[in-house]
Design an enzyme around this catalytic site. Structure first.
Site, PDB file in Angstrom:
ATOM      1  N   GLU A 196     -31.120   3.754  12.809  1.00 21.17           N
ATOM      2  CA  GLU A 196     -30.503   4.114  11.520  1.00 21.17           C
ATOM      3  C   GLU A 196     -30.375   5.633  11.365  1.00 21.17           C
ATOM      4  O   GLU A 196     -29.496   6.112  10.669  1.00 21.17           O
ATOM      5  CB  GLU A 196     -31.321   3.547  10.354  1.00 21.17           C
ATOM      6  CG  GLU A 196     -31.255   2.036  10.218  1.00 21.17           C
ATOM      7  CD  GLU A 196     -29.879   1.509   9.829  1.00 21.17           C
ATOM      8  OE1 GLU A 196     -29.316   1.962   8.820  1.00 21.17           O
ATOM      9  OE2 GLU A 196     -29.355   0.625  10.549  1.00 21.17           O
ATOM     10  N   HIS A 210     -30.686  -4.238  16.101  1.00 18.94           N
ATOM     11  CA  HIS A 210     -30.614  -2.778  16.260  1.00 18.94           C
ATOM     12  C   HIS A 210     -30.884  -2.336  17.707  1.00 18.94           C
ATOM     13  O   HIS A 210     -30.429  -1.286  18.141  1.00 18.94           O
ATOM     14  CB  HIS A 210     -31.647  -2.083  15.364  1.00 18.94           C
ATOM     15  CG  HIS A 210     -31.236  -1.979  13.928  1.00 18.94           C
ATOM     16  ND1 HIS A 210     -31.251  -3.055  13.069  1.00 18.94           N
ATOM     17  CD2 HIS A 210     -30.792  -0.922  13.204  1.00 18.94           C
ATOM     18  CE1 HIS A 210     -30.849  -2.662  11.870  1.00 18.94           C
ATOM     19  NE2 HIS A 210     -30.562  -1.366  11.922  1.00 18.94           N
ATOM     20  N   SER A 224     -29.451  -5.639   7.666  1.00 24.12           N
ATOM     21  CA  SER A 224     -30.139  -4.667   6.811  1.00 24.12           C
ATOM     22  C   SER A 224     -29.588  -3.260   7.016  1.00 24.12           C
ATOM     23  O   SER A 224     -29.930  -2.350   6.274  1.00 24.12           O
ATOM     24  CB  SER A 224     -31.623  -4.659   7.164  1.00 24.12           C
ATOM     25  OG  SER A 224     -31.762  -4.326   8.537  1.00 24.12           O
ATOM     26  N   CYS A 232     -34.049  -7.908  17.929  1.00 25.72           N
ATOM     27  CA  CYS A 232     -33.574  -7.264  16.691  1.00 25.72           C
ATOM     28  C   CYS A 232     -32.217  -6.695  17.034  1.00 25.72           C
ATOM     29  O   CYS A 232     -32.053  -6.077  18.105  1.00 25.72           O
ATOM     30  CB  CYS A 232     -34.536  -6.162  16.255  1.00 25.72           C
ATOM     31  SG  CYS A 232     -33.880  -5.074  14.966  1.00 25.72           S
TER      32      CYS A 232
END
Ligand code: DGL
Length: 264
Positions: free
Chosen positions: A153, A187, A11, A185
């Site tokens: 992000e 990230h 994503s 995750c």
């Protein structure tokens, strides 16, 4: 076929934590990475939405980029869409990413382990199956952590607000005596330093990057699809809703990358 690229998608930029490991294991392979930033976060989306995005990106990677394998470099997309993608492309190598519960439970002395992920991963059927399979008699404290992927992000890896949010999710786990924390995750490996600053580095972090990279290598080897090139690898990054800021943050997370394109 052998010298076609390997596709990755997430994503956003979290999947770079998987791609970094793949670079080490497969230094001559070319990579095409899709960061679906314009549709993030997946963790707060419906099952149907995640399946639809994953299918569209897989179609793009296979039909327009001609990749020879795909790594779903996202726990959430793996949990929600891997079965569907594999049923659509039954003979195509599609590698997923799952929380590393097995090693965390095996290595735990306190028999209490934490797992942080998106809410969607933590509540997914696939994760419940993983827990039933590898959780043994350990207490696994699982937490969906909205807001955490956004810290990565935004490139705010050590910001005060990031540390505060991490405290919010981790303090109850630390109080419960975890000695291992599964980063569920892709990230979150980028937050390892921030997490270590909270735990004084005393809680072992588990991320799946190297295991996924080796699995990818084995799958390619089994079907005789490893590259024959000995030259350095090429990497292209397709981004939905590409802008300068996103590009700058990706370059901070993975220094040296330059080839950005808008995802059509
Ligand atoms: N990096 C993704 C994962 O591993 C998801 C982040 C998100 O889009 O919510 O689950």
């Amino acid at each position: 076929m052998n010298n076609a690229a390997i596709g990755f998608f997430d994503s956003g930029w979290g999947g770079l934590s998987i791609m970094k490991a793949a670079r080490v294991v497969l230094p001559h392979e070319d990579f095409v990475y899709v960061a679906d930033c314009g549709h993030a976060p997946y963790g707060d989306r419906s099952h149907e939405y995640i399946v639809e995005r994953s299918r569209a990106i897989t179609d793009f990677l296979i039909h327009e980029q001609g990749v020879k394998a795909i790594v779903i470099a996202c726990n959430t997309a793996t949990a929600e869409a891997a079965n569907k993608l594999r049923s659509l492309y039954p003979n195509f190598p599609i590698i997923g990413v799952e929380p590393a519960i097995k090693p965390a439970v095996e290595n735990s002395r306190t028999n209490v382990v934490g797992m942080i992920s998106t809410t969607r991963t933590a509540t997914s059927v696939r994760y419940q199956e993983l827990l039933a399979r590898w959780g043994g008699n350990a207490q696994v404290i699982s937490a969906g952590c909205p807001g955490l992927m956004e810290c990565v992000e935004r490139g705010e890896l050590m910001a005060e607000s990031t540390i505060k949010l991490l405290h919010h999710y981790l303090d109850p786990m630390i109080a419960a005596g975890i000695d291992g924390l599964v980063l569920g995750c892709t990230h979150y490996p980028f937050l390892s330093e921030a997490i270590d600053s909270i735990t004084d580095g005393k809680i072992r972090l588990y991320e799946p990057g190297m295991a996924v990279a080796r699995h990818l290598q084995n799958r390619l080897s089994d079907i005789d699809a490893l590259t024959t090139k000995k030259t350095s690898a090429e990497e292209i990054f397709f981004v939905s809703d590409l802008n300068d800021e996103r590009q700058k943050i990706a370059q901070a997370l993975m220094p040296g990358i330059t080839e950005f394109r808008a995802l059509p």
